[in-house]
Write a protein that holds these residues in place. Structure first.
Motif, PDB file in Angstrom:
ATOM      1  N   ASN A 229      63.468  28.194  40.872  1.00 36.39           N
ATOM      2  CA  ASN A 229      64.405  27.490  41.753  1.00 36.39           C
ATOM      3  C   ASN A 229      63.745  26.929  43.004  1.00 36.39           C
ATOM      4  O   ASN A 229      64.422  26.326  43.840  1.00 36.39           O
ATOM      5  CB  ASN A 229      65.541  28.427  42.169  1.00 36.39           C
ATOM      6  CG  ASN A 229      66.396  28.856  41.001  1.00 36.39           C
ATOM      7  OD1 ASN A 229      66.675  28.048  40.118  1.00 36.39           O
ATOM      8  ND2 ASN A 229      66.817  30.118  40.989  1.00 36.39           N
ATOM      9  N   VAL A 230      62.434  27.137  43.164  1.00 39.48           N
ATOM     10  CA  VAL A 230      61.733  26.755  44.389  1.00 39.48           C
ATOM     11  C   VAL A 230      60.875  25.516  44.139  1.00 39.48           C
ATOM     12  O   VAL A 230      60.033  25.506  43.242  1.00 39.48           O
ATOM     13  CB  VAL A 230      60.856  27.915  44.898  1.00 39.48           C
ATOM     14  CG1 VAL A 230      60.057  27.481  46.132  1.00 39.48           C
ATOM     15  CG2 VAL A 230      61.719  29.131  45.211  1.00 39.48           C
ATOM     16  N   GLN A 231      61.088  24.495  44.949  1.00 42.19           N
ATOM     17  CA  GLN A 231      60.288  23.266  44.851  1.00 42.19           C
ATOM     18  C   GLN A 231      59.406  23.015  46.075  1.00 42.19           C
ATOM     19  O   GLN A 231      58.643  22.051  46.101  1.00 42.19           O
ATOM     20  CB  GLN A 231      61.200  22.047  44.654  1.00 42.19           C
ATOM     21  CG  GLN A 231      61.921  21.992  43.325  1.00 42.19           C
ATOM     22  CD  GLN A 231      63.209  22.794  43.316  1.00 42.19           C
ATOM     23  OE1 GLN A 231      63.990  22.735  44.268  1.00 42.19           O
ATOM     24  NE2 GLN A 231      63.441  23.553  42.246  1.00 42.19           N
ATOM     25  N   GLY A 232      59.498  23.879  47.079  1.00 40.50           N
ATOM     26  CA  GLY A 232      58.686  23.649  48.264  1.00 40.50           C
ATOM     27  C   GLY A 232      58.580  24.878  49.143  1.00 40.50           C
ATOM     28  O   GLY A 232      59.380  25.818  49.034  1.00 40.50           O
ATOM     29  N   ILE A 233      57.581  24.869  50.027  1.00 39.99           N
ATOM     30  CA  ILE A 233      57.375  25.965  50.992  1.00 39.99           C
ATOM     31  C   ILE A 233      56.930  25.366  52.314  1.00 39.99           C
ATOM     32  O   ILE A 233      56.065  24.468  52.355  1.00 39.99           O
ATOM     33  CB  ILE A 233      56.304  26.960  50.492  1.00 39.99           C
ATOM     34  CG1 ILE A 233      56.758  27.659  49.203  1.00 39.99           C
ATOM     35  CG2 ILE A 233      55.994  27.998  51.573  1.00 39.99           C
ATOM     36  CD1 ILE A 233      55.688  28.563  48.595  1.00 39.99           C
ATOM     37  N   PRO A 255      50.113  25.224  42.952  1.00 33.66           N
ATOM     38  CA  PRO A 255      50.665  24.851  44.269  1.00 33.66           C
ATOM     39  C   PRO A 255      50.905  23.351  44.411  1.00 33.66           C
ATOM     40  O   PRO A 255      51.837  22.946  45.118  1.00 33.66           O
ATOM     41  CB  PRO A 255      49.584  25.333  45.247  1.00 33.66           C
ATOM     42  CG  PRO A 255      48.838  26.386  44.508  1.00 33.66           C
ATOM     43  CD  PRO A 255      48.851  25.965  43.070  1.00 33.66           C
ATOM     44  N   SER A 256      50.085  22.537  43.750  1.00 32.70           N
ATOM     45  CA  SER A 256      50.255  21.092  43.884  1.00 32.70           C
ATOM     46  C   SER A 256      51.532  20.588  43.221  1.00 32.70           C
ATOM     47  O   SER A 256      51.938  19.441  43.447  1.00 32.70           O
ATOM     48  CB  SER A 256      49.041  20.360  43.297  1.00 32.70           C
ATOM     49  OG  SER A 256      48.948  20.561  41.896  1.00 32.70           O
ATOM     50  N   SER A 257      52.193  21.450  42.429  1.00 35.77           N
ATOM     51  CA  SER A 257      53.459  21.071  41.809  1.00 35.77           C
ATOM     52  C   SER A 257      54.635  21.250  42.763  1.00 35.77           C
ATOM     53  O   SER A 257      55.757  20.830  42.448  1.00 35.77           O
ATOM     54  CB  SER A 257      53.699  21.887  40.530  1.00 35.77           C
ATOM     55  OG  SER A 257      53.922  23.269  40.824  1.00 35.77           O
ATOM     56  N   LEU A 258      54.389  21.879  43.920  1.00 33.17           N
ATOM     57  CA  LEU A 258      55.404  22.066  44.950  1.00 33.17           C
ATOM     58  C   LEU A 258      55.061  21.208  46.164  1.00 33.17           C
ATOM     59  O   LEU A 258      53.914  20.765  46.326  1.00 33.17           O
ATOM     60  CB  LEU A 258      55.483  23.531  45.386  1.00 33.17           C
ATOM     61  CG  LEU A 258      56.291  24.501  44.513  1.00 33.17           C
ATOM     62  CD1 LEU A 258      55.595  24.738  43.183  1.00 33.17           C
ATOM     63  CD2 LEU A 258      56.500  25.833  45.248  1.00 33.17           C
ATOM     64  N   ILE A 259      56.041  20.996  47.022  1.00 30.28           N
ATOM     65  CA  ILE A 259      55.801  20.336  48.305  1.00 30.28           C
ATOM     66  C   ILE A 259      55.579  21.442  49.338  1.00 30.28           C
ATOM     67  O   ILE A 259      56.499  22.208  49.644  1.00 30.28           O
ATOM     68  CB  ILE A 259      56.989  19.461  48.722  1.00 30.28           C
ATOM     69  CG1 ILE A 259      57.311  18.439  47.634  1.00 30.28           C
ATOM     70  CG2 ILE A 259      56.685  18.755  50.041  1.00 30.28           C
ATOM     71  CD1 ILE A 259      58.632  17.723  47.862  1.00 30.28           C
ATOM     72  N   VAL A 273      44.503  20.763  52.011  1.00 27.48           N
ATOM     73  CA  VAL A 273      45.068  19.411  51.966  1.00 27.48           C
ATOM     74  C   VAL A 273      44.198  18.516  51.093  1.00 27.48           C
ATOM     75  O   VAL A 273      44.690  17.772  50.240  1.00 27.48           O
ATOM     76  CB  VAL A 273      45.196  18.818  53.379  1.00 27.48           C
ATOM     77  CG1 VAL A 273      45.704  17.370  53.310  1.00 27.48           C
ATOM     78  CG2 VAL A 273      46.140  19.655  54.241  1.00 27.48           C
ATOM     79  N   ILE A 274      42.893  18.598  51.298  1.00 21.74           N
ATOM     80  CA  ILE A 274      41.965  17.763  50.533  1.00 21.74           C
ATOM     81  C   ILE A 274      42.043  18.091  49.036  1.00 21.74           C
ATOM     82  O   ILE A 274      41.990  17.194  48.185  1.00 21.74           O
ATOM     83  CB  ILE A 274      40.534  17.946  51.068  1.00 21.74           C
ATOM     84  CG1 ILE A 274      40.434  17.370  52.494  1.00 21.74           C
ATOM     85  CG2 ILE A 274      39.518  17.264  50.155  1.00 21.74           C
ATOM     86  CD1 ILE A 274      39.114  17.644  53.178  1.00 21.74           C
ATOM     87  N   SER A 275      42.221  19.377  48.706  1.00 22.34           N
ATOM     88  CA  SER A 275      42.282  19.781  47.295  1.00 22.34           C
ATOM     89  C   SER A 275      43.620  19.440  46.641  1.00 22.34           C
ATOM     90  O   SER A 275      43.730  19.416  45.408  1.00 22.34           O
ATOM     91  CB  SER A 275      42.035  21.286  47.157  1.00 22.34           C
ATOM     92  OG  SER A 275      43.151  22.026  47.631  1.00 22.34           O
ATOM     93  N   GLY A 276      44.642  19.210  47.461  1.00 23.41           N
ATOM     94  CA  GLY A 276      45.964  18.904  46.928  1.00 23.41           C
ATOM     95  C   GLY A 276      46.896  20.095  46.847  1.00 23.41           C
ATOM     96  O   GLY A 276      48.075  19.943  46.514  1.00 23.41           O
ATOM     97  N   ASP A 277      46.400  21.298  47.156  1.00 26.40           N
ATOM     98  CA  ASP A 277      47.267  22.479  47.135  1.00 26.40           C
ATOM     99  C   ASP A 277      48.300  22.436  48.262  1.00 26.40           C
ATOM    100  O   ASP A 277      49.410  22.958  48.130  1.00 26.40           O
ATOM    101  CB  ASP A 277      46.441  23.758  47.263  1.00 26.40           C
ATOM    102  CG  ASP A 277      45.696  24.102  45.985  1.00 26.40           C
ATOM    103  OD1 ASP A 277      46.022  23.523  44.923  1.00 26.40           O
ATOM    104  OD2 ASP A 277      44.777  24.945  46.039  1.00 26.40           O
ATOM    105  N   LEU A 278      47.928  21.849  49.385  1.00 22.87           N
ATOM    106  CA  LEU A 278      48.791  21.734  50.555  1.00 22.87           C
ATOM    107  C   LEU A 278      49.093  20.254  50.784  1.00 22.87           C
ATOM    108  O   LEU A 278      48.171  19.455  50.967  1.00 22.87           O
ATOM    109  CB  LEU A 278      48.089  22.343  51.780  1.00 22.87           C
ATOM    110  CG  LEU A 278      48.785  22.260  53.137  1.00 22.87           C
ATOM    111  CD1 LEU A 278      50.129  22.974  53.110  1.00 22.87           C
ATOM    112  CD2 LEU A 278      47.887  22.864  54.234  1.00 22.87           C
TER     113      LEU A 278
END
Length: 331
Positions: A229-233, A255-259, A273-278
């Motif tokens: 049910n979670v799409q972001g953090i 993590p990259s599947s969430l915002i 951020v550079i890796s796309g996880d954040l």
């Protein structure tokens, strides 16, 4: 509603160019009297030192500016313990310095310190974490991050990424009672409520500015609300967001599947951020913070007109500008 400042990536280079240098533009505007031969005694009541990453660049910048302006600093480190800081304050007031710089360990416990300083005729300025609104009349000014604006900037990135789609999120707050934690939560939540009705905060827990605590908190919330049910953090700083990301990975969630958004653009957060996880974070310059704590104190001591707040720029950092030198992490 409080006003806040957000600087967008398009102007990030202009806003923060030279922040890492001791002579940044913001300091020059606030420091017209550099080079004075006067000498002042100042106590800096801090909750951290070089025992934490932020302090390793905050303190040298603070000391360098103090040396330049003829300020003799006495620095304490309460390690975020309110009782220790209260004792440090008693020692400082008894020493009768020309001014006290206060970085509140716990915002709702510092009023007795402020009242004691006022009774002794000692001016106080706040740095990094502002005092609570009801205590604002007991200080001469604040310098540091616009913590409410940082929360709003992180929320705006969340809203941009969601692009109107229904999005359920978790929130990792900082230390309970800490003014930075309170302001960042309010800035984020207020922006979401006013601008992004598609985003719903399912749960929030404190991560205590700690990676391990934040990993545990995230895992507990994922279990409570259901990970599907979670799409972001949103986490109130990069240390905590790293813990949240570890919690996702431990469950096999990319993590990259969430915002995911945060605050700091630190040595820990910037690579994420550079890796796309954040998805994004908000740049905070620790050297600007330490330096301008002294600049504000000096201007009060020398009778310069000062504003209630001397805010550092809040620059949003995403994959578009995360590798730019203008927002290179400092801590």
């Amino acid at each position: 509603m409080r006003r806040f400042r957000i600087l967008f990536p398009a102007v990030a280079a202009l806003a923060v160019a030279g922040l890492a240098l001791s002579g940044c533009a913001a300091t020059e505007e606030a420091d017209p009297s550099a080079g004075s031969s006067d000498s002042y005694n100042v106590y800096a009541l801090l909750p951290q030192g070089t025992d934490q990453p932020y302090g390793t660049t905050y303190l040298p910048a603070m000391q360098a500016k103090a040396d330049e302006l003829g300020i003799d600093l006495t620095i304490t480190n309460s390690q975020y313990d309110a009782d220790t800081q209260a004792s440090d304050c008693k020692v400082a007031v008894a020493a009768a310095p020309d001014l006290i710089i206060l970085w509140p360990a716990v915002g709702d416990t510092v009023r007795p310190c402020l009242e004691a300083a006022k009774a002794a005729g000692i001016p106080v300025t706040a740095t990094n974490s502002d005092v609570n609104p009801e205590d604002k009349d007991l200080i001469q000014g604040y310098s540091g991050p616009d913590t409410y604006g940082q929360g709003a900037a992180s929320a705006e990135m969340m809203c941009d990424a969601a692009d109107g789609a229904p999005t359920n999120i978790l929130v990792i707050d900082g230390l309970t009672g800490n003014s930075t934690a309170i302001n960042r939560h309010e800035g984020f939540a207020d922006y979401i409520a006013e601008n992004c009705t598609n985003i719903t905060i399912l749960a929030s827990q404190p991560g205590n500015w700690n990676k391990d605590d934040s990993q545990i908190a995230t895992s507990e919330m994922l279990t409570s609300v259901g990970a599907d049910n979670v799409q972001g953090i949103y986490a109130a700083d990069d240390t905590m967001v790293a813990g949240a990301i570890d919690a996702l990975k431990a469950r096999g969630i990319d993590p990259s599947s969430l915002i995911i958004t945060s605050i700091g653009n630190t040595f820990l957060g910037n690579p994420l951020v550079i890796s796309g996880d954040l998805y994004g974070t908000v740049f905070q310059s620790s050297s600007w913070d330490g330096e301008n704590a002294v600049v504000l104190a000096y201007n009060v001591l020398t009778g310069e007109t000062v504003e209630d707040n001397l805010f550092m720029p809040s620059v949003k950092v995403t994959e578009d500008n995360a590798s730019d030198a203008a927002v290179a992490p400092e801590w």
